[in-house]
Design an enzyme around this catalytic site. Structure first.
Site, short mmCIF file in Angstrom:
data_model
loop_
_atom_site.label_atom_id
_atom_site.label_comp_id
_atom_site.label_asym_id
_atom_site.label_seq_id
_atom_site.Cartn_x
_atom_site.Cartn_y
_atom_site.Cartn_z
N ARG A 16 14.41 91.86 77.28
CA ARG A 16 13.95 93.20 76.83
C ARG A 16 15.04 94.27 76.93
O ARG A 16 14.86 95.37 76.42
CB ARG A 16 12.69 93.61 77.59
N GLN A 76 21.13 78.29 88.52
CA GLN A 76 19.85 77.69 88.18
C GLN A 76 19.94 77.34 86.69
O GLN A 76 19.93 78.23 85.84
CB GLN A 76 18.71 78.69 88.43
N TYR A 104 15.37 90.46 94.60
CA TYR A 104 15.52 90.33 93.15
C TYR A 104 16.69 91.19 92.69
O TYR A 104 16.78 92.36 93.07
CB TYR A 104 14.25 90.83 92.43
N ASP A 106 17.11 92.56 89.98
CA ASP A 106 16.73 93.66 89.09
C ASP A 106 15.81 94.67 89.77
O ASP A 106 15.12 95.44 89.11
CB ASP A 106 16.08 93.11 87.81
N ALA A 364 51.84 125.22 80.79
CA ALA A 364 50.83 124.86 79.79
C ALA A 364 51.44 123.95 78.74
O ALA A 364 52.57 124.15 78.30
CB ALA A 364 50.29 126.12 79.13
N ASN A 370 54.60 108.88 78.68
CA ASN A 370 54.70 107.76 79.63
C ASN A 370 54.71 106.39 78.97
O ASN A 370 55.01 105.41 79.61
CB ASN A 370 53.54 107.83 80.63
N TYR A 371 54.39 106.34 77.68
CA TYR A 371 54.13 105.06 77.03
C TYR A 371 55.03 104.91 75.82
O TYR A 371 55.10 105.81 74.98
CB TYR A 371 52.65 105.03 76.62
N ALA A 407 61.05 126.38 78.62
CA ALA A 407 59.88 126.09 77.78
C ALA A 407 60.30 125.40 76.50
O ALA A 407 61.36 125.66 75.95
CB ALA A 407 59.15 127.39 77.46
C1 UD1 Z 1 7.24 88.28 90.29
C2 UD1 Z 1 6.24 87.80 91.33
C3 UD1 Z 1 5.08 88.79 91.39
C4 UD1 Z 1 5.57 90.16 91.70
C5 UD1 Z 1 6.62 90.59 90.68
C6 UD1 Z 1 7.26 91.89 91.09
C7 UD1 Z 1 6.37 85.36 91.30
C8 UD1 Z 1 5.72 84.11 90.84
N1 UD1 Z 1 5.78 86.50 90.95
O1 UD1 Z 1 6.59 88.21 89.03
O2 UD1 Z 1 4.14 88.38 92.38
O3 UD1 Z 1 4.50 91.10 91.70
O4 UD1 Z 1 7.68 89.61 90.60
O5 UD1 Z 1 8.10 92.36 90.08
O6 UD1 Z 1 7.37 85.30 91.97
N2 UD1 Z 1 13.89 84.51 88.35
C9 UD1 Z 1 14.88 83.56 88.44
N3 UD1 Z 1 14.60 82.28 88.02
C10 UD1 Z 1 13.38 81.92 87.57
C11 UD1 Z 1 12.38 82.91 87.48
C12 UD1 Z 1 12.67 84.19 87.89
O7 UD1 Z 1 16.00 83.85 88.86
O8 UD1 Z 1 13.20 80.75 87.24
C13 UD1 Z 1 14.20 85.89 88.78
C14 UD1 Z 1 14.14 86.86 87.61
O9 UD1 Z 1 15.42 87.02 87.04
C15 UD1 Z 1 13.66 88.12 88.27
C16 UD1 Z 1 12.81 87.64 89.44
O10 UD1 Z 1 13.21 86.31 89.68
O11 UD1 Z 1 14.72 88.89 88.80
C17 UD1 Z 1 11.33 87.72 89.15
O12 UD1 Z 1 11.00 86.90 88.07
P1 UD1 Z 1 9.94 87.34 86.97
O13 UD1 Z 1 9.75 86.22 86.04
O14 UD1 Z 1 10.28 88.66 86.45
O15 UD1 Z 1 8.63 87.43 87.88
P2 UD1 Z 1 7.34 88.30 87.62
O16 UD1 Z 1 6.49 87.63 86.64
O17 UD1 Z 1 7.74 89.70 87.37
CA CA Z 2 9.60 90.89 86.66
#
Ligand code: UD1
Ligand code: CA
Length: 451
Positions: A16, A76, A104, A106, A364, A370-371, A407
């Site tokens: 997104r 992963q 996380y 993010d 002024a 320089n380049y 100058a």
């Molecule tokens: C997750 C939680 C949820 C919580 C929410 C908060 C789970 C199952 N659910 O849901 O309870 O309320 O976050 O925002 O954990 N990621 C990986 N690998 C994967 C899947 C996810 O690295 O295989 C990472 C994503 O990049 C992200 C984070 O884990 O940073 C969360 O994954 P996302 O799929 O966004 O989980 P939500 O459905 O938001």
């Molecule tokens: Ca999420």
């Protein structure tokens, strides 16, 4: 205190965001989202830090290393869920016996204090989750509790019953588990849920069935706000800017129009610094006590000495080091240059790859050339040098102490101390020429009209 290991989940591409850049590489207040998370984690002095990235995310690995050299990265390959992602870090944490904190990549506003509270709880009970009361819980996992207030399960929105969906206490996603409990629980995860994913959150229910009670730490919703699109990224930026303005003001800086000043996460501002309106601090700026940064200035990778004055409308680029009491005025750009104490460049100049000695005055319109199209060269200006307006200093070139440059000069070779350098075309003055010229032109015009 139990030792802490950090796992940061950062495998998500962030569709997104509509970006070629992995989501956690996007920046707020001059720092990547991952960088914010790692900084919060650093505060716990973790024994180990592992970042879980997706395939083809070398840039994320490099970013993690840059922010936190002790951080390791694991990949992963397939996105099979948060539980699966955590499992990827298992080999890297072999032999670790303390508390594992899952963050996380993010969720950048998370604070060290909340993490510490969560880790402390897990240190005692073996398992703890960080929850928050959501204004609108839609999309989050809900925390189900028993009569004692322990969390007994986390139910994802898609898997929740209508009653469970009415719960406003939500899962931030951040969880702390003792290593000894974590790996056996993860091995038991199934994926029989709405998304067909291995949910990390299921360790709570599995643990409960073994008699492991899960403690709850609560934080504000703002602290665990996530970034899924650029509108949310802008909201994070705004939250950070509010916090930084407040922090710098409380630390003794005057911001005449705080809502127009933008800081980076690492900006250092001393006491009694005055910052005018519309000033932008890019990454890597430090401003010493008593300095003034006047309106509409842009600074990045620069150090400003005590009581120096910058701007209005000045630009300091990486490697600019401005000495005590020096002045850098309007439309002056300084790049990779050391400006000595009390030196002045007040108007319309480019000073790049240079050294300007103490007390020197740069007129002024002075430009350091320089380049040469291939390489950068140094302009070395001594102390108490006077550079007249509109001078071109063709580098590499050196002006000794006390030199005076006339100058309009183009300086193409070194000038010894205390000499005058003048390099411009000879001036000619022709008496009466302008008046004769006007007469001649006026007469011609009149003659044309008659025809
Ligand atoms: C997750 C939680 C949820 C919580 C929410 C908060 C789970 C199952 N659910 O849901 O309870 O309320 O976050 O925002 O954990 N990621 C990986 N690998 C994967 C899947 C996810 O690295 O295989 C990472 C994503 O990049 C992200 C984070 O884990 O940073 C969360 O994954 P996302 O799929 O966004 O989980 P939500 O459905 O938001
Ligand atoms: Ca999420």
């Amino acid at each position: 205190m139990t030792e802490i290991a950090i796992i940061v989940l950062a495998a998500g591409k962030g569709t997104r965001m509509k970006s070629a850049l992995p989501k956690v590489m996007h920046r707020a207040a001059g720092r990547s989202l991952l960088g914010h998370v790692l900084h919060a984690a650093k505060g716990l002095a973790p024994r180990e830090t592992v970042v879980v990235v997706g395939p083809d995310m070398a840039a994320v690995a490099a970013e993690a290393q840059g922010v936190f050299p002790a951080a390791r990265t694991v990949v992963q390959e397939e996105r099979l869920g948060t539980g699966h992602a955590v499992l990827m870090a298992k080999p890297a944490l072999a032999g670790f016996t303390g508390t594992v904190l899952v963050l996380y990549g993010d969720v950048p506003l998370i604070g060290t204090e909340s993490l510490r509270r969560l880790a402390d709880l897990a240190g005692r009970s073996g398992l703890a989750v960080l929850g928050f009361e959501a204004a609108d819980p839609k999309g989050y996992g809900r925390l189900l509790r028993n009569a004692e207030g322990h969390v007994i399960a986390i139910r994802e929105e898609l898997d929740a019953s209508p009653e469970e969906r009415a719960i406003k206490l939500c899962n931030s996603g951040i969880i702390a588990v003792s290593a000894e409990r974590l790996w056996p629980l993860l091995a038991r995860l199934g994926n029989a849920n709405a998304k067909g994913e291995y949910y990390l959150t299921d360790v709570v229910e599995l643990g409960a069935s073994d008699g492991l009670s899960c403690a709850l730490a609560v934080c504000s919703e703002a602290e665990v706000a996530g970034v899924n699109d650029r509108v949310q990224l802008a909201a994070i930026e705004a939250t950070l800017q509010l916090a930084y303005r407040r922090r710098h003001m409380l630390n003794g800086a005057t911001l005449t129009a705080p809502e127009t000043v933008f800081f980076s996460a690492d900006t250092e501002i001393g006491q009694d610094v005055v910052i005018g309106p519309h000033v932008v601090f890019g990454p890597g700026v430090a401003v010493a006590d008593g300095a003034e940064v006047l309106g509409f200035s842009h600074l990045e990778g620069a150090r400003v000495g005590p009581s120096a004055r910058i701007g209005p409308y000045a630009r300091l680029r990486p490697g600019a080091v401005i000495g005590e009491g020096a002045h850098i005025g309007n439309f002056v750009e300084v790049k990779k240059a050391e400006i000595g104490p009390g030196a002045k460049a007040n108007h319309l100049s480019y000073i790049g790859d240079a050294r300007v000695g103490r007390g020197s005055n740069i007129g002024a319109g002075t430009i350091t050339c320089n380049y040469d199209g291939y390489e950068k060269h140094l302009t070395d200006i001594g102390e108490n040098v006077f550079v007249g307006s509109n001078t071109a200093l063709v580098a590499p070139v050196k002006l000794g102490d006390g030199v005076n440059v006339a100058a309009g000069s183009v300086i193409t070779r070194n000038v010894p101390a205390n000499a005058l350098a003048i390099g411009r075309a000879e001036l000619e003055v022709r008496d009466g020429w302008a008046a004769r010229y006007r007469e001649m032109k006026a007469a011609r015009k009149a003659a044309k009209k008659k025809v």
